[in-house]
Design an enzyme around this catalytic site. Sequence first.
Site: not given
Length: 361
Positions: A214, A237
Amino acid sequence: MTKLDETLSMLKALTDAKGIPGDEAEPREVMKTYIEPYCDEITYDNLGSLIAKKTGSQDGPKIMMAGHLDEVGFMVTRIDDKGFIRFQPVGGWWGQVLLAQRVTVMTDKGNITGIVGSKPPHILSPEARKKPFPLKDMYIDIGATDREEAMEFGVEPGNSIVPYSEFTVMSNPKMLLAKAFDNRIGCAIVIDAFRQLKDGKHPNTVYGVGTVQEEVGLRGAKTASHLIEPDIAFAIDTGIPGDTPGVTDRDALSSLGKGPQIILYDARTLAHRGLRKYVLEVANKNKIPYQLDTTAGGGTDAGTIHISHEGVPSLSITMATRYLHTHASMIHRDDYENTVKLVVEIIKGLDEKKVKEIIKP
């Protein structure tokens, strides 16, 4: 150290694991160990993202929850004649947070402790003390006397280098400090959501994903979403809080302990309006505190998921986290518990009718 309960033990295991982009084996194995008892099957995409599947009470829509496994770190690029390591950042770093920080160099012969070298102030001119030191000129000292000895230790170009910081419960036990909360906290939320859904009914198939890479371009989220083909997706997140000195409400609005952040937009994603409306309805109905926020820079896995296939309505749900992309970051446990609760309630309501209502233009 404070005695760890089940949740804290999981957070410690996840954050202690070492895994920069492209080298996520350790955290992936930890996530597998914790989520496997609560899912029907585990598969992987060809980049290494972990995909846990849980089928609900009916053949409903596919819901994807993604937390990324990787953490920002570094890679060995070369070893100089004196045995000092030159390195390349992997993920976004601000050079001023690095000097004199401890790191772990991962080799086939075992892990090696190193420190990012720095000059003592005694030999710096007044002008030099005022200037930031360029990251490209930094090096790591592992105590080797020359290149040959460093290589005998197992160091070679391509080795991963990971920040070192111990998981710590602060004096205020609701405050937790660790490396890699970005984004092992997202993986932990996915695990805990699966745990709470194990014996509960949900009218859909849930995919809990630990994505890879990511921090270098949302890569694992892209490959995993192509494999899953979800109907709805959430990136779980970390987010930026505005509750520390020097950060104004023009930079960030949220505070630790005030609930999960619902991200309206970031540099990669505009939150899907129908999905945002639904999530806020769920939070209000269940009296779950939340914070609306925006992030002008950066992005989450939602950035690539929402433009996969024919388009996937997506939303980022984040946790305010102090000191992102440094050796140690801080979260509030209440935010963790409320984020898990919100995610679980969201999933329980996503039947075929609701998803069609959300997607409808």
